[in-house]
Motif scaffolding. Sequence first.
Motif, short mmCIF file in Angstrom:
data_model
loop_
_atom_site.label_atom_id
_atom_site.label_comp_id
_atom_site.label_asym_id
_atom_site.label_seq_id
_atom_site.Cartn_x
_atom_site.Cartn_y
_atom_site.Cartn_z
N GLN A 75 1.27 8.08 -3.40
CA GLN A 75 0.89 7.41 -4.75
C GLN A 75 1.06 9.03 -5.05
N TRP A 126 4.08 9.14 -7.27
CA TRP A 126 3.99 7.26 -7.60
C TRP A 126 2.82 8.10 -9.97
N ASP A 127 2.21 8.79 -9.62
CA ASP A 127 1.37 9.29 -10.70
C ASP A 127 2.28 10.21 -11.24
N ARG A 186 1.33 -1.07 -0.07
CA ARG A 186 -0.04 -0.22 0.22
C ARG A 186 0.72 1.64 -0.05
N LEU A 187 0.40 2.60 -0.82
CA LEU A 187 1.07 3.76 -0.69
C LEU A 187 0.07 4.15 0.18
N GLU A 229 -0.55 8.14 0.35
CA GLU A 229 -0.98 9.31 -0.34
C GLU A 229 0.15 10.31 -1.02
#
Length: 247
Positions: A35, A38-39, A29-30, A32
């Motif tokens: 994430q 990453w995005d 699990r990343l 926030e």
Amino acid sequence: MPETAEDRTDRDEEPFRREIVSFTRRGGRLSERQQDAWDDVAERFVVDVPRGRTSTSVAEGFTLDPSELFGRSAPLVLEIGSGRGESLVHAARENPGTDFLGLEVYVPGVAQTLIGLRHAGVENVRLAVVDAVPALTRMLPEQCLEELRVWFPDPWHKTRHHKRRMVTDDFVPLVRRVLRPGGTWRLATDWQDYADQMLEVLGRAEGFTTSGDWAERFAGRPVTRFEAKGTAKGRTIRDLSATRMTA
Ligand SMILES: C[S@@+](CC[C@H](N)C(=O)[O-])C[C@H]1O[C@@H](n2cnc3c(N)ncnc32)[C@H](O)[C@@H]1O
């Protein structure tokens, strides 16, 4: 007694998966922030590795072309088990003329590294979520590395888990394949019993020369959270190095 990661490994291993690996796939699990990073930048920094049977494997026939990956031809340093990327980002910032590739199977660690990369504004890093064994065996071209670094590999301290340790005699030919002649293999650990094993492995490693003793602390290695924890527990940090022979 509370269950440890190593205990969980015995139970959680996928039944079809027989080969011994040096890692456990921990929760993916990343946060926030991870994430978001990453995005934002994974496409630029994380290598899209075609897979074989597992999510950390490398499809047969896939090889990486470092100059294509980095868009230039420069000395290449590989870090295996780059964790949260503290050392990798530090090294990349200090050495803009060198390219750095980090291999890490723990996805939140890779995402954390992306946060560090973004913050530092460095461009000379790439990451691959891949097991080092297939990466060194076939994903990387022969003799492509100036240096290979293994900082604080999982110690697998229980005797029954020693077979999971990465730095063994069997690992030597893989390193020999990817390091250029004259290139350096650097290691560090806070686990004395593993340090002793590393010293023995390097001492008899075909194609390498080494001092036969502990190396000076490598000046390019910052104190990571992992190292700080080891030191706080009273452990001695051991550095080791070996040079790939030219003939
Ligand atoms: C103890 S941590 C140390 C992390 C980092 N080097 C540091 O000093 O903070 C070891 C790391 O190696 C990674 N690892 C273990 N075996 C690996 C393998 N075969 N290929 C790639 N990464 C691996 C683990 O996921 C873990 O993040």
